[in-house]
Design a protein around this motif. Structure first.
Motif, PDB file in Angstrom:
ATOM      1  N   LEU A   1     -27.343  11.932 -39.327  1.00 28.97           N
ATOM      2  CA  LEU A   1     -26.757  12.076 -37.991  1.00 28.97           C
ATOM      3  C   LEU A   1     -25.234  12.042 -38.048  1.00 28.97           C
ATOM      4  CD1 LEU A   1     -29.250   9.898 -35.908  1.00 28.97           C
ATOM      5  CD2 LEU A   1     -29.078  12.398 -35.960  1.00 28.97           C
ATOM      6  N   ARG A   2     -24.681  11.175 -38.884  1.00 31.36           N
ATOM      7  CA  ARG A   2     -23.221  11.135 -39.039  1.00 31.36           C
ATOM      8  C   ARG A   2     -22.711  12.456 -39.608  1.00 31.36           C
ATOM      9  NH1 ARG A   2     -23.970   5.792 -41.671  1.00 31.36           N
ATOM     10  NH2 ARG A   2     -23.891   4.301 -39.970  1.00 31.36           N
ATOM     11  N   GLY A   3     -23.414  12.980 -40.583  1.00 33.54           N
ATOM     12  CA  GLY A   3     -23.022  14.262 -41.166  1.00 33.54           C
ATOM     13  C   GLY A   3     -23.074  15.388 -40.140  1.00 33.54           C
ATOM     14  N   GLU A   4     -24.132  15.389 -39.322  1.00 39.98           N
ATOM     15  CA  GLU A   4     -24.244  16.420 -38.280  1.00 39.98           C
ATOM     16  C   GLU A   4     -23.123  16.268 -37.251  1.00 39.98           C
ATOM     17  OE1 GLU A   4     -28.214  15.964 -36.771  1.00 39.98           O
ATOM     18  OE2 GLU A   4     -29.113  16.883 -38.547  1.00 39.98           O
ATOM     19  N   ARG A   5     -22.770  15.025 -36.924  1.00 42.88           N
ATOM     20  CA  ARG A   5     -21.695  14.771 -35.964  1.00 42.88           C
ATOM     21  C   ARG A   5     -20.365  15.264 -36.532  1.00 42.88           C
ATOM     22  NH1 ARG A   5     -21.933   9.218 -35.170  1.00 42.88           N
ATOM     23  NH2 ARG A   5     -23.966   9.591 -34.278  1.00 42.88           N
ATOM     24  N   ARG A   6     -20.117  14.987 -37.827  1.00 40.88           N
ATOM     25  CA  ARG A   6     -18.883  15.462 -38.460  1.00 40.88           C
ATOM     26  C   ARG A   6     -18.841  16.991 -38.465  1.00 40.88           C
ATOM     27  NH1 ARG A   6     -19.857  11.266 -42.131  1.00 40.88           N
ATOM     28  NH2 ARG A   6     -20.910  12.717 -43.532  1.00 40.88           N
ATOM     29  N   THR A   7     -19.973  17.606 -38.779  1.00 44.94           N
ATOM     30  CA  THR A   7     -20.036  19.069 -38.794  1.00 44.94           C
ATOM     31  C   THR A   7     -19.770  19.638 -37.403  1.00 44.94           C
ATOM     32  OG1 THR A   7     -21.597  19.054 -40.630  1.00 44.94           O
ATOM     33  CG2 THR A   7     -21.546  21.044 -39.287  1.00 44.94           C
ATOM     34  N   ALA A   8     -20.388  19.046 -36.391  1.00 41.64           N
ATOM     35  CA  ALA A   8     -20.181  19.520 -35.017  1.00 41.64           C
ATOM     36  C   ALA A   8     -18.722  19.345 -34.606  1.00 41.64           C
ATOM     37  CB  ALA A   8     -21.097  18.767 -34.056  1.00 41.64           C
ATOM     38  N   HIS A   9     -18.121  18.219 -34.982  1.00 37.37           N
ATOM     39  CA  HIS A   9     -16.715  17.976 -34.651  1.00 37.37           C
ATOM     40  C   HIS A   9     -15.815  18.999 -35.339  1.00 37.37           C
ATOM     41  CE1 HIS A   9     -13.088  15.852 -33.585  1.00 37.37           C
ATOM     42  NE2 HIS A   9     -12.733  15.854 -34.858  1.00 37.37           N
ATOM     43  N   ARG A  10     -16.080  19.237 -36.634  1.00 34.01           N
ATOM     44  CA  ARG A  10     -15.282  20.201 -37.395  1.00 34.01           C
ATOM     45  C   ARG A  10     -15.433  21.604 -36.807  1.00 34.01           C
ATOM     46  NH1 ARG A  10     -17.974  20.536 -42.244  1.00 34.01           N
ATOM     47  NH2 ARG A  10     -19.097  22.221 -41.273  1.00 34.01           N
ATOM     48  N   ASP A  11     -16.681  21.999 -36.508  1.00 28.35           N
ATOM     49  CA  ASP A  11     -16.915  23.329 -35.947  1.00 28.35           C
ATOM     50  C   ASP A  11     -16.292  23.460 -34.565  1.00 28.35           C
ATOM     51  OD1 ASP A  11     -18.267  23.870 -38.261  1.00 28.35           O
ATOM     52  OD2 ASP A  11     -20.272  23.843 -37.357  1.00 28.35           O
ATOM     53  N   GLY A  12     -16.365  22.387 -33.777  1.00 29.46           N
ATOM     54  CA  GLY A  12     -15.757  22.402 -32.451  1.00 29.46           C
ATOM     55  C   GLY A  12     -14.246  22.528 -32.538  1.00 29.46           C
ATOM     56  N   ALA A  13     -13.644  21.815 -33.484  1.00 24.46           N
ATOM     57  CA  ALA A  13     -12.192  21.897 -33.664  1.00 24.46           C
ATOM     58  C   ALA A  13     -11.792  23.307 -34.089  1.00 24.46           C
ATOM     59  CB  ALA A  13     -11.734  20.875 -34.704  1.00 24.46           C
ATOM     60  N   TRP A  14     -12.594  23.917 -34.981  1.00 17.21           N
ATOM     61  CA  TRP A  14     -12.290  25.275 -35.398  1.00 17.21           C
ATOM     62  C   TRP A  14     -12.391  26.235 -34.213  1.00 17.21           C
ATOM     63  CZ3 TRP A  14     -14.825  29.944 -35.315  1.00 17.21           C
ATOM     64  CH2 TRP A  14     -14.205  30.969 -36.025  1.00 17.21           C
ATOM     65  N   LEU A  15     -13.454  26.089 -33.425  1.00 19.62           N
ATOM     66  CA  LEU A  15     -13.631  26.961 -32.267  1.00 19.62           C
ATOM     67  C   LEU A  15     -12.475  26.794 -31.289  1.00 19.62           C
ATOM     68  CD1 LEU A  15     -15.421  29.019 -30.813  1.00 19.62           C
ATOM     69  CD2 LEU A  15     -16.609  27.110 -29.751  1.00 19.62           C
ATOM     70  N   ASP A  16     -12.059  25.555 -31.059  1.00 19.13           N
ATOM     71  CA  ASP A  16     -10.923  25.306 -30.168  1.00 19.13           C
ATOM     72  C   ASP A  16      -9.656  25.960 -30.689  1.00 19.13           C
ATOM     73  OD1 ASP A  16     -12.505  23.877 -28.425  1.00 19.13           O
ATOM     74  OD2 ASP A  16     -11.840  21.896 -29.121  1.00 19.13           O
TER      75      ASP A  16
END
Length: 173
Positions: A73-88
């Motif tokens: 879950l932590r890994g998925e959260r980090r991935t989502a955060h990273r992908d969200g930052a890239w999208l932003d």
């Protein structure tokens, strides 16, 4: 003796596998994710050096699974955060609308088609005019630099460039 305890722990795992899958399905809200997690438990168990040291094997199975689940879950959260930052970083918001810096699919296809037409038109030029055009436009050399590199006059370079540009304007929409 260690071999016996290792096989006892593995037997307990196999005996309780369905319970583990149900337990983690509820927490992960996905049978597939729970199956993967329970498989990860098996992999960890098979790599244990001293399974005999485990005092409460049942609790160990659930604790191991919980720790693996939290790591996932932590890994998925980090991935989502990273992908969200890239999208932003790739989009601009105006009100509630997202505007992407990327061209639309239609614009990308149209650009590829224009590039293909340009390439074909350049290839239709005679070799000397083509070479002069490429040196000036693609390599960034000035007219005097092109003239010096090819051993021709600056006026000849200008005439070739004018001929190339006329040809391209006639060929491209």
């Amino acid at each position: 003796m260690q071999e016996h305890h290792g096989s006892a722990l593995m037997e307990l795992y196999l005996e309780r596998r369905a319970d583990l899958v149900r337990f983690f399905t509820v927490r992960l809200r996905s049978v597939a994710a729970a199956e993967d997690l329970v498989q990860d438990i098996y992999v960890r168990l098979s790599g244990l050096d001293d399974p005999a040291a485990i005092q409460n094997p049942m609790a160990y199975l659930y604790r191991l699974g919980s720790n693996l689940m939290l790591d996932r879950l932590r890994g998925e959260r980090r991935t989502a955060h990273r992908d969200g930052a890239w999208l932003d970083s790739q989009t601009v918001r105006i009100g509630n609308e997202e505007i992407s810096a990327e061209p639309s699919a239609e614009a990308a296809v149209a650009a590829r088609q224009r590039l293909s037409l340009l390439t074909a038109a350049i290839e239709d030029l005679n070799p000397q005019t083509q070479r002069i055009f490429r040196m000036h436009k693609f390599e960034g050399l000035s007219h005097p630099q092109v003239a010096a590199a090819l051993g021709i006059s600056r006026s000849a370079v200008e005439k070739h460039m004018m001929a190339a540009l006329k040809h391209l304007l006639a060929r491209l929409p």
